[in-house]
Design a protein around this motif. Structure first.
Motif, PDB file in Angstrom:
ATOM      1  N   UNK A  39     -20.299   0.681  11.128  1.00  0.00           N
ATOM      2  CA  UNK A  39     -19.862  -0.262  12.169  1.00  0.00           C
ATOM      3  C   UNK A  39     -18.507   0.127  12.747  1.00  0.00           C
ATOM      4  N   UNK A  40     -18.173  -0.510  13.853  1.00  0.00           N
ATOM      5  CA  UNK A  40     -16.838  -0.354  14.426  1.00  0.00           C
ATOM      6  C   UNK A  40     -15.821  -1.050  13.524  1.00  0.00           C
ATOM      7  N   UNK A  41     -14.724  -0.391  13.271  1.00  0.00           N
ATOM      8  CA  UNK A  41     -13.743  -0.933  12.332  1.00  0.00           C
ATOM      9  C   UNK A  41     -13.067  -2.191  12.848  1.00  0.00           C
ATOM     10  N   UNK A  68     -19.534   9.431   5.017  1.00  0.00           N
ATOM     11  CA  UNK A  68     -18.841   8.389   4.245  1.00  0.00           C
ATOM     12  C   UNK A  68     -17.356   8.709   4.167  1.00  0.00           C
ATOM     13  N   UNK A  69     -17.032   9.970   3.889  1.00  0.00           N
ATOM     14  CA  UNK A  69     -15.623  10.355   3.832  1.00  0.00           C
ATOM     15  C   UNK A  69     -14.928  10.121   5.170  1.00  0.00           C
ATOM     16  N   UNK A  70     -15.603  10.463   6.261  1.00  0.00           N
ATOM     17  CA  UNK A  70     -15.012  10.244   7.571  1.00  0.00           C
ATOM     18  C   UNK A  70     -14.759   8.771   7.848  1.00  0.00           C
ATOM     19  N   UNK A  71     -15.696   7.919   7.479  1.00  0.00           N
ATOM     20  CA  UNK A  71     -15.530   6.476   7.663  1.00  0.00           C
ATOM     21  C   UNK A  71     -14.358   5.967   6.825  1.00  0.00           C
ATOM     22  N   UNK A  72     -14.242   6.477   5.604  1.00  0.00           N
ATOM     23  CA  UNK A  72     -13.137   6.058   4.734  1.00  0.00           C
ATOM     24  C   UNK A  72     -11.795   6.534   5.293  1.00  0.00           C
ATOM     25  N   UNK A  73     -11.753   7.747   5.826  1.00  0.00           N
ATOM     26  CA  UNK A  73     -10.498   8.228   6.432  1.00  0.00           C
ATOM     27  C   UNK A  73     -10.080   7.330   7.591  1.00  0.00           C
ATOM     28  N   UNK A  74     -11.034   6.965   8.425  1.00  0.00           N
ATOM     29  CA  UNK A  74     -10.719   6.096   9.566  1.00  0.00           C
ATOM     30  C   UNK A  74     -10.248   4.730   9.083  1.00  0.00           C
ATOM     31  N   UNK A  76      -8.703   4.096   6.232  1.00  0.00           N
ATOM     32  CA  UNK A  76      -7.344   4.256   5.715  1.00  0.00           C
ATOM     33  C   UNK A  76      -6.340   4.320   6.862  1.00  0.00           C
ATOM     34  N   UNK A  77      -6.674   5.076   7.896  1.00  0.00           N
ATOM     35  CA  UNK A  77      -5.769   5.191   9.040  1.00  0.00           C
ATOM     36  C   UNK A  77      -5.544   3.834   9.711  1.00  0.00           C
ATOM     37  N   UNK A 169      -5.829  -0.321  -0.363  1.00  0.00           N
ATOM     38  CA  UNK A 169      -6.933   0.601  -0.657  1.00  0.00           C
ATOM     39  C   UNK A 169      -6.945   0.867  -2.157  1.00  0.00           C
ATOM     40  N   UNK A 170      -8.054   0.542  -2.795  1.00  0.00           N
ATOM     41  CA  UNK A 170      -8.158   0.628  -4.252  1.00  0.00           C
ATOM     42  C   UNK A 170      -9.326   1.523  -4.657  1.00  0.00           C
ATOM     43  N   UNK A 171      -9.114   2.287  -5.708  1.00  0.00           N
ATOM     44  CA  UNK A 171     -10.193   3.011  -6.357  1.00  0.00           C
ATOM     45  C   UNK A 171     -10.287   2.583  -7.805  1.00  0.00           C
TER      46      UNK A 171
END
Length: 228
Positions: A39-41, A68-74, A76-77, A169-171
């Motif tokens: 989805x759109x952030x 998935x990594x790209x979505x997570x980077x966006x 985080x940004x 952001x949590x892991x």
């Protein structure tokens, strides 16, 4: 709206949708393994990235992991609150510059305890929990958080169980989302099969108390940070 990223058909969201809906939010599950669109952030209050049997380095076998990594980077940004669970936590560590050992000497299976350090005990994700709590583990890989992350917890077998990046952001290496159906399924997957369910059911009450607190805390802090 909260978005749940499902990386593996055998790793569903468990208790997450119920807890999010109870807090009054819509939930969208994105089956990344089926190449469903993200989805759109601008519409997103918080993100939970779920686990999976694959490793973060297996992009050739599971090419959707790059999406998935790209979505997570966006995310985080854009400073969207994000909770990465097991594989999701490993992906978060990788995206942010940490590392993932695969296989790791720190693997765990079944009901285990996680110990919070002073930072973890004071973090809003773990508000209301004791310094040591019962949770469920099933991982052969493990993350080393990126240098700027705050380590929040560990276990006797695994030195990095939870970390935070920035404000939200949590892991986590453990699985707060699982229920008896998921645990029974996972016990039937390996060869030889594992009896994960007996120990889980014996500790289910304390597991549920800690896990539901963690997930509800994440929903609450995400809602507070994203409130207009």
């Amino acid at each position: 709206m909260f978005v749940l990223i499902q990386n593996d058909p055998q790793c569903p969201a468990g208790s997450c949708p119920e807890l999010i809906a109870a807090a009054g939010f819509a939930v969208q599950t994105v089956a990344a393994f089926a190449n469903e669109p993200f989805p759109e952030l601008a519409e997103v209050t918080g993100i939970i990235v779920l686990g999976g049997d694959m490793g973060v380095h297996e992009t050739e076998r599971f090419p959707y992991l790059e999406g998935v990594r790209g979505f997570m980077r966006r995310a985080l940004d854009a400073e969207i609150p994000l909770l990465g669970i097991c594989l999701g936590g490993q992906l978060l560590a990788q995206v942010a510059g940490g590392s993932v050992a695969s296989p790791s000497p720190h693997g765990e299976k079944g009901i285990q305890r996680v110990d919070l350090n002073d930072r973890g005990a004071a973090d809003p994700l773990f508000a209301g929990l004791p310094g040591s709590f019962v949770t469920f583990q099933l991982h052969n890989d493990s993350f080393t958080p990126p240098g700027e992350a705050l380590l929040l917890g560990s276990s006797p077998a695994c030195p990095a169980q939870a970390f935070r990046l920035g404000r939200s952001a949590y892991g986590v290496q453990f699985h707060p989302e699982v229920d008896p159906e998921i645990v029974a399924c996972w016990g039937n997957l390996p060869d030889p099969q594992l009896d994960l369910l007996t120990g889980f059911l014996a500790q289910k009450a304390v597991f549920d108390a800690a896990s539901r607190t963690i997930l509800a805390n994440f929903v609450r802090l995400a809602a507070g940070l994203r409130r207009p």
